[in-house]
Design a protein around this motif. Structure first.
Motif, PDB file in Angstrom:
ATOM      1  N   PHE A  59       0.818  -1.225   0.114  1.00 24.31           N
ATOM      2  CA  PHE A  59       0.397   0.194   0.073  1.00 24.31           C
ATOM      3  C   PHE A  59       0.583   1.722  -0.010  1.00 24.31           C
ATOM      4  N   CYS A  60       0.242   2.147  -0.888  1.00 27.41           N
ATOM      5  CA  CYS A  60       0.952   3.505  -0.953  1.00 27.41           C
ATOM      6  C   CYS A  60      -0.150   4.405  -0.793  1.00 27.41           C
ATOM      7  N   ALA A  61       0.009   5.691  -0.125  1.00 25.36           N
ATOM      8  CA  ALA A  61      -1.402   7.020   0.299  1.00 25.36           C
ATOM      9  C   ALA A  61      -1.674   7.881  -0.869  1.00 25.36           C
ATOM     10  N   VAL A  63       0.270   8.172  -4.538  1.00 22.09           N
ATOM     11  CA  VAL A  63       1.138   7.474  -6.415  1.00 22.09           C
ATOM     12  C   VAL A  63       2.200   8.751  -6.850  1.00 22.09           C
ATOM     13  N   CYS A  64       3.172   8.233  -6.893  1.00 20.44           N
ATOM     14  CA  CYS A  64       4.409   8.645  -7.697  1.00 20.44           C
ATOM     15  C   CYS A  64       4.418   8.462  -8.906  1.00 20.44           C
ATOM     16  N   TYR A  65       4.608   9.619  -9.918  1.00 21.40           N
ATOM     17  CA  TYR A  65       4.426   9.291 -11.576  1.00 21.40           C
ATOM     18  C   TYR A  65       5.787   8.062 -11.884  1.00 21.40           C
ATOM     19  N   TYR A  66       6.417   7.915 -11.681  1.00 21.87           N
ATOM     20  CA  TYR A  66       6.885   7.209 -12.257  1.00 21.87           C
ATOM     21  C   TYR A  66       6.908   6.184 -12.020  1.00 21.87           C
ATOM     22  N   CYS A  67       6.311   5.192 -11.137  1.00 24.09           N
ATOM     23  CA  CYS A  67       6.349   4.879  -9.898  1.00 24.09           C
ATOM     24  C   CYS A  67       5.784   3.335 -10.997  1.00 24.09           C
ATOM     25  N   ALA A  68       6.862   2.028 -10.705  1.00 20.28           N
ATOM     26  CA  ALA A  68       6.657   0.550 -11.596  1.00 20.28           C
ATOM     27  C   ALA A  68       6.818  -0.331 -10.416  1.00 20.28           C
ATOM     28  N   GLY A 111       7.868  -2.405  -1.343  1.00 19.75           N
ATOM     29  CA  GLY A 111       6.555  -1.826  -0.965  1.00 19.75           C
ATOM     30  C   GLY A 111       5.974  -1.814  -2.397  1.00 19.75           C
ATOM     31  N   GLY A 112       5.227  -1.117  -2.558  1.00 17.82           N
ATOM     32  CA  GLY A 112       5.011  -0.334  -2.229  1.00 17.82           C
ATOM     33  C   GLY A 112       5.683   0.284  -1.104  1.00 17.82           C
ATOM     34  N   THR A 113       4.733   1.108   0.677  1.00 24.66           N
ATOM     35  CA  THR A 113       5.023   1.367   1.404  1.00 24.66           C
ATOM     36  C   THR A 113       4.800   0.857   2.939  1.00 24.66           C
ATOM     37  N   PRO A 114       6.087   0.149   3.156  1.00 24.47           N
ATOM     38  CA  PRO A 114       5.843  -0.914   4.338  1.00 24.47           C
ATOM     39  C   PRO A 114       5.238   0.386   5.697  1.00 24.47           C
ATOM     40  N   ASN A 184       4.866  14.404  -8.793  1.00 24.71           N
ATOM     41  CA  ASN A 184       4.216  14.139  -7.420  1.00 24.71           C
ATOM     42  C   ASN A 184       4.447  13.538  -6.630  1.00 24.71           C
ATOM     43  N   ARG A 185       5.687  13.532  -6.402  1.00 25.51           N
ATOM     44  CA  ARG A 185       6.774  12.938  -4.727  1.00 25.51           C
ATOM     45  C   ARG A 185       7.561  14.416  -4.383  1.00 25.51           C
ATOM     46  N   VAL A 186       6.506  15.446  -3.390  1.00 28.24           N
ATOM     47  CA  VAL A 186       7.681  16.344  -2.767  1.00 28.24           C
ATOM     48  C   VAL A 186       7.783  16.051  -1.526  1.00 28.24           C
TER      49      VAL A 186
HETATM   50  S1  SF4 Z   1       7.967   4.458  -5.251  1.00 26.04           S
HETATM   51 FE1  SF4 Z   1       7.582   4.062  -3.650  1.00 26.04          FE
HETATM   52  S2  SF4 Z   1       5.988   5.649  -2.122  1.00 26.04           S
HETATM   53 FE2  SF4 Z   1       5.881   5.681  -4.480  1.00 26.04          FE
HETATM   54  S3  SF4 Z   1       3.815   4.744  -5.849  1.00 26.04           S
HETATM   55 FE3  SF4 Z   1       5.916   3.775  -5.824  1.00 26.04          FE
HETATM   56  S4  SF4 Z   1       5.820   2.259  -4.148  1.00 26.04           S
HETATM   57 FE4  SF4 Z   1       4.279   4.098  -3.874  1.00 26.04          FE
END
Ligand code: SF4
Ligand SMILES: C[S@@+](CC[C@H](N)C(=O)[O-])C[C@H]1O[C@@H](n2cnc3c(N)ncnc32)[C@H](O)[C@@H]1O
Length: 286
Positions: A59-61, A63-68, A111-114, A184-186
């Motif tokens: 889970f993440c609260a 989203v970061c736009y690059y995230c794979a 994760g995600g985000t533990p 989107n990751r400030v």
């Molecule tokens: S980079 Fe990390 S915090 Fe950002 S959406 Fe992906 S898993 Fe979640």
């Protein structure tokens, strides 16, 4: 000093798997049966092999736009409840196959985000793992957790250390405000610095920082500036990822306009410059 050969890199360059696991997730298949797993675990028991545990918290609260990564974006904390219940079942099922004497010399939570989980949920999971596996209590294991700096404060880091984690991996990605906004990751430099200071106060053995090159608006100069600031914080490790832009597969990446991405030539220049800076700062290339 590593010598980068741009011609060779150009010749063999091209998109490939991001080795965050081995084999890479794209090579996983379903031909490994439960019997295969049981036989393999039994052989490990006979050989008294040490254990490595990995716990995935998807889970993440936000989203970061690059995230794979393999993750679920949700603001609803309740979503974690059934997941934790399943995880506890799996811990019990896996532990039933494994000789209790085998020490867990490595543990990693990713994760995600533990740290999407609450303090109570994290504690509950560690308790469950310690109940069924032979966790080392003398700080000799390598017990690591991935940290999104936006989700921790000093008290949380203290709790994690008290629960036995002794290594952190911080998602830094880039320190340039323009890049941070575009993905989107400030998370201002001051926040990252504080996370480092707090972690040092609790004597974590090792801190890794994730960085990505090839993000929107990044240039060789901007990346060098980010790296300079990061090196000043002396992380024991830096994972410098090549940004994998696959918008057909990861829809969220469509939020990143192609025109904002650095060219392959620029990315190569970033890699060479970053590699040189890191080696000059005493880092060894793995
Ligand atoms: S980079 Fe990390 S915090 Fe950002 S959406 Fe992906 S898993 Fe979640
Ligand atoms: C599971 S995440 C790390 C933990 C946490 N979720 C965070 O972001 O802080 C693993 C790392 O993979 C990297 N990553 C994610 N998507 C990527 C992509 N498309 N290309 C390259 N690296 C990527 C990021 O550096 C990220 O920190």
């Amino acid at each position: 000093m590593t010598v980068w050969n741009p011609d060779l890199i150009r010749q063999y360059g091209g998109p490939g798997a991001r080795y965050t696991s081995y084999p890479a997730a794209t090579r996983f298949h379903e031909e490994v049966s439960l019997g295969d797993v049981q036989r393999s675990v039994a052989a490990g028991n006979r050989a008294h092999r040490n254990l490595s545990l990995y716990c995935h918290i998807p889970f993440c609260a936000s989203v970061c736009y690059y995230c794979a990564c393999n993750r679920v974006i949700t603001a609803n904390r309740e979503r974690a409840l059934p997941y934790i219940a399943h995880l506890k079942t799996e811990i019990r099922q896996k532990a039933a196959l494994i000789d209790r004497q085998r020490p867990v010399v490595q543990m990693h939570w990713g994760g995600g985000t533990p740290t999407f989980l609450s303090d109570a949920q994290i504690t509950e999971l560690v308790y469950e793992l310690a109940r069924y596996f032979h966790l080392l209590e003398d700080d000799r294991g390598d017990y690591a957790i991935e940290i999104d700096p936006r989700t921790v404060d000093r008290a949380r880091l203290g709790l994690l250390r008290g629960l036995g984690f002794n290594r952190l991996s911080l998602g830094v990605q880039d320190l340039d405000p323009r890049v941070q906004q575009a993905v989107n990751r400030v998370q201002p430099v001051a926040m990252i610095r504080r996370a480092f200071e707090d972690a040092r106060a609790f004597d974590f053995h090792s801190i890794n920082a994730d960085l990505i090159y090839g993000l929107p608006w990044q240039s060789e100069t901007s990346l060098a500036h980010s790296l300079e600031q990061l090196i000043a914080l002396r992380p024991e490790r830096i994972s410098l990822y090549n940004y994998a832009h696959l918008p057909a597969r990861f829809k969220i990446q469509r939020q990143i306009p192609e025109r904002t991405l650095p060219s392959p030539e620029e990315k190569l220049a970033m890699l060479v410059r970053a590699g040189g800076m890191l080696q000059e700062a005493g880092y060894e290339l793995i």
